[in-house]
Design a protein around this motif. Structure first.
Motif, PDB file in Angstrom:
ATOM      1  N   MET A   1     -13.377  52.221   8.492  1.00 33.72           N
ATOM      2  CA  MET A   1     -12.179  52.980   8.865  1.00 33.72           C
ATOM      3  C   MET A   1     -11.113  52.818   7.782  1.00 33.72           C
ATOM      4  N   ASP A   2     -10.433  53.913   7.442  1.00 34.68           N
ATOM      5  CA  ASP A   2      -9.346  53.851   6.474  1.00 34.68           C
ATOM      6  C   ASP A   2      -8.223  52.956   6.970  1.00 34.68           C
ATOM      7  N   VAL A   3      -7.419  52.445   6.030  1.00 36.73           N
ATOM      8  CA  VAL A   3      -6.347  51.503   6.349  1.00 36.73           C
ATOM      9  C   VAL A   3      -4.989  52.125   6.013  1.00 36.73           C
ATOM     10  N   ALA A   4      -4.012  51.908   6.877  1.00 34.92           N
ATOM     11  CA  ALA A   4      -2.612  52.229   6.593  1.00 34.92           C
ATOM     12  C   ALA A   4      -1.806  50.955   6.787  1.00 34.92           C
ATOM     13  N   LEU A   5      -0.853  50.701   5.900  1.00 36.27           N
ATOM     14  CA  LEU A   5      -0.046  49.485   5.976  1.00 36.27           C
ATOM     15  C   LEU A   5       1.321  49.781   6.580  1.00 36.27           C
ATOM     16  N   LEU A  78      -3.451  44.299  -1.076  1.00 35.90           N
ATOM     17  CA  LEU A  78      -3.953  45.129  -2.174  1.00 35.90           C
ATOM     18  C   LEU A  78      -4.845  44.318  -3.111  1.00 35.90           C
ATOM     19  N   SER A  79      -4.560  43.024  -3.262  1.00 38.08           N
ATOM     20  CA  SER A  79      -5.370  42.178  -4.151  1.00 38.08           C
ATOM     21  C   SER A  79      -6.782  41.995  -3.621  1.00 38.08           C
ATOM     22  N   TRP A  80      -7.001  42.262  -2.341  1.00 36.42           N
ATOM     23  CA  TRP A  80      -8.338  42.161  -1.762  1.00 36.42           C
ATOM     24  C   TRP A  80      -9.186  43.396  -2.063  1.00 36.42           C
ATOM     25  N   GLY A  81      -8.597  44.389  -2.724  1.00 39.59           N
ATOM     26  CA  GLY A  81      -9.310  45.624  -3.006  1.00 39.59           C
ATOM     27  C   GLY A  81      -9.105  46.699  -1.962  1.00 39.59           C
ATOM     28  N   VAL A  82      -8.223  46.453  -0.998  1.00 41.44           N
ATOM     29  CA  VAL A  82      -7.918  47.446   0.037  1.00 41.44           C
ATOM     30  C   VAL A  82      -7.106  48.575  -0.599  1.00 41.44           C
ATOM     31  N   GLU A  83      -7.495  49.819  -0.345  1.00 39.56           N
ATOM     32  CA  GLU A  83      -6.778  50.993  -0.846  1.00 39.56           C
ATOM     33  C   GLU A  83      -6.260  51.791   0.341  1.00 39.56           C
ATOM     34  N   PRO A  84      -5.016  51.576   0.744  1.00 39.42           N
ATOM     35  CA  PRO A  84      -4.492  52.262   1.931  1.00 39.42           C
ATOM     36  C   PRO A  84      -4.377  53.770   1.718  1.00 39.42           C
ATOM     37  N   VAL A  85      -4.603  54.505   2.791  1.00 38.94           N
ATOM     38  CA  VAL A  85      -4.457  55.964   2.722  1.00 38.94           C
ATOM     39  C   VAL A  85      -3.020  56.382   2.974  1.00 38.94           C
ATOM     40  N   ASP A 258      -7.224  58.959  11.220  1.00 42.21           N
ATOM     41  CA  ASP A 258      -7.752  57.927  12.107  1.00 42.21           C
ATOM     42  C   ASP A 258      -7.841  56.665  11.266  1.00 42.21           C
ATOM     43  N   VAL A 259      -6.988  55.672  11.566  1.00 38.64           N
ATOM     44  CA  VAL A 259      -6.828  54.540  10.659  1.00 38.64           C
ATOM     45  C   VAL A 259      -6.783  53.208  11.394  1.00 38.64           C
ATOM     46  N   LEU A 260      -6.985  52.156  10.610  1.00 39.03           N
ATOM     47  CA  LEU A 260      -6.676  50.805  11.042  1.00 39.03           C
ATOM     48  C   LEU A 260      -5.265  50.520  10.540  1.00 39.03           C
ATOM     49  N   LEU A 261      -4.317  50.397  11.446  1.00 37.13           N
ATOM     50  CA  LEU A 261      -2.921  50.135  11.103  1.00 37.13           C
ATOM     51  C   LEU A 261      -2.748  48.631  10.938  1.00 37.13           C
ATOM     52  N   VAL A 262      -2.399  48.184   9.756  1.00 40.61           N
ATOM     53  CA  VAL A 262      -2.243  46.758   9.473  1.00 40.61           C
ATOM     54  C   VAL A 262      -0.761  46.455   9.294  1.00 40.61           C
ATOM     55  N   GLU A 263      -0.237  45.566  10.140  1.00 46.01           N
ATOM     56  CA  GLU A 263       1.161  45.161  10.022  1.00 46.01           C
ATOM     57  C   GLU A 263       1.278  44.065   8.967  1.00 46.01           C
ATOM     58  N   ALA A 264       1.806  44.423   7.802  1.00 45.97           N
ATOM     59  CA  ALA A 264       1.940  43.470   6.698  1.00 45.97           C
ATOM     60  C   ALA A 264       3.343  42.878   6.722  1.00 45.97           C
ATOM     61  N   GLY A 265       3.543  41.954   7.640  1.00 43.48           N
ATOM     62  CA  GLY A 265       4.852  41.327   7.786  1.00 43.48           C
ATOM     63  C   GLY A 265       4.779  40.218   8.811  1.00 43.48           C
ATOM     64  N   PRO A 266       5.876  39.525   9.011  1.00 47.21           N
ATOM     65  CA  PRO A 266       5.912  38.439   9.993  1.00 47.21           C
ATOM     66  C   PRO A 266       5.933  38.986  11.416  1.00 47.21           C
ATOM     67  N   GLY A 267       5.272  38.293  12.304  1.00 48.43           N
ATOM     68  CA  GLY A 267       5.285  38.701  13.704  1.00 48.43           C
ATOM     69  C   GLY A 267       4.371  39.884  13.983  1.00 48.43           C
ATOM     70  N   GLN A 268       4.521  40.451  15.175  1.00 51.62           N
ATOM     71  CA  GLN A 268       3.670  41.560  15.586  1.00 51.62           C
ATOM     72  C   GLN A 268       4.488  42.668  16.247  1.00 51.62           C
ATOM     73  N   THR A 269       5.721  42.846  15.786  1.00 48.63           N
ATOM     74  CA  THR A 269       6.605  43.842  16.393  1.00 48.63           C
ATOM     75  C   THR A 269       6.055  45.253  16.238  1.00 48.63           C
ATOM     76  N   LEU A 270       5.667  45.635  15.018  1.00 49.92           N
ATOM     77  CA  LEU A 270       5.145  46.979  14.799  1.00 49.92           C
ATOM     78  C   LEU A 270       3.778  47.150  15.447  1.00 49.92           C
ATOM     79  N   THR A 271       3.018  46.061  15.524  1.00 45.09           N
ATOM     80  CA  THR A 271       1.732  46.102  16.208  1.00 45.09           C
ATOM     81  C   THR A 271       1.919  46.505  17.670  1.00 45.09           C
TER      82      THR A 271
END
Length: 305
Positions: A1-5, A78-85, A258-271
């Motif tokens: 599944m594609d990723v969005a940050l 991004l250093s893991w090779g993830v390319e967000p859409v 259709d994406v995997l939404l990854v919250e790149a920050g502290p906590g899980q507010t946006l999640t």
């Protein structure tokens, strides 16, 4: 599944903010050091308080720290090779998303955040509230400089304003049995009280923004960011007073992908906001907080790589 940050903003968990990653994750540590060096003395003070576990809710420390942590986490993914859409940020998180999308250089972004801090410090004390209500529900309660600060989902809305009128609004809402929670902030971001800071930031604007290199969804329009907005100094400076329509922007994003939404920050507010979207509830999209309960990224990395 594609990723969005997704990158969080005001109201994130300032006291800890991924401090356990510093010194243990090489990329995160390197980027944090790079950002704080660019911030100069402001960054040094924020870093010391952060590593000491101090409560950090004053704009002079919270804003630089929030930018540094969000940006470092984004660079780590991004250093893991993830390319967000696609990228999306909430409030100050939009500057992080824009930097990773190439709108600003890191130096320009740090300067923008530093200028926001300097212009916001003289603003009289205020605050922010989160209410379990819709924007329409809250409009009749607004008074003074209290304004809708953010619309995060259908019934999750933030208010901001100066201390006294905000306290009166809160009392009226609680009397009518609305659930109201204090957001950790001592500055009334996204309210008319911030207009002097907008004027100062516009007068000192020196960045040369560029068109986004990848899809970037803006909470200030609720839509995909246009090149015209990305290049506009007024678009970026007025963010101090304008409401954040994160919920509508997120709905636009998951309607397109259709994406995997990854919250790149502290906590899980946006999640938590993302879990309320129809796309996530139906299973068309998924959501993943980058940091787990112990502030490590191991589980997320295993899923993303």
């Amino acid at each position: 599944m594609d990723v969005a940050l997704m990158f969080p903003g005001q109201g994130s968990q300032y006291p800890r903010m991924a401090a356990s990653l510093y010194g243990t994750d090489a990329v995160f540590t390197s980027v944090i050091d790079e950002v704080f060096e660019l911030f100069g003395e402001v960054g040094s003070v924020a870093c010391e308080d952060w590593l000491a576990g101090a409560d950090i809710d004053h704009v002079s420390r919270a804003q630089p720290l929030l930018f540094a942590v969000d940006y470092a986490l984004g660079r780590t993914v991004l250093s893991w090779g993830v390319e967000p859409v696609a990228l999306i940020g909430h409030s100050a998180g939009e500057v992080v998303a824009a930097t990773l999308a190439g709108v600003f250089s890191l130096e320009e972004a740090v300067s923008l955040v530093r200028d926001r801090v300097l212009s916001a410090v003289p603003i009289p004390s205020g605050g922010m509230l989160a209410a379990a209500a819709s924007e329409a529900d809250l409009l009749p309660y607004l008074e003074g400089d209290v304004a809708i600060a953010a619309v995060n989902s259908a019934r999750q809305t933030m208010l901001a304003g100066s201390d006294e009128p905000l306290a009166r609004v809160r009392a009226r809402l609680e009397a009518d049995e609305y659930i109201v929670v204090t957001v950790p902030a001592s500055t009334p971001f996204h309210s008319p009280a911030m207009q002097p800071a907008v004027d100062e930031a516009l007068a000192s604007w020196s960045a040369s923004p560029r068109a986004p290199r990848m899809p970037l969804y803006s909470g200030y329009t609720g839509k995909l960011m246009t090149e015209e907005d990305a290049l506009s100094a007024r678009f970026w400076t007025r963010q101090l007073t304008d409401a954040v329509y994160f919920g509508p922007a997120l709905n636009e994003l998951v309607a397109m992908y259709d994406v995997l939404l990854v919250e790149a920050g502290p906590g899980q507010t946006l999640t938590s906001f993302a879990r309320r979207t129809k796309a996530v509830r139906s299973g068309a999209s998924q959501v993943l907080p980058l940091l787990d309960s112990s502030d490590t990224v191991d589980a997320a990395r295993a899923r993303l790589v």
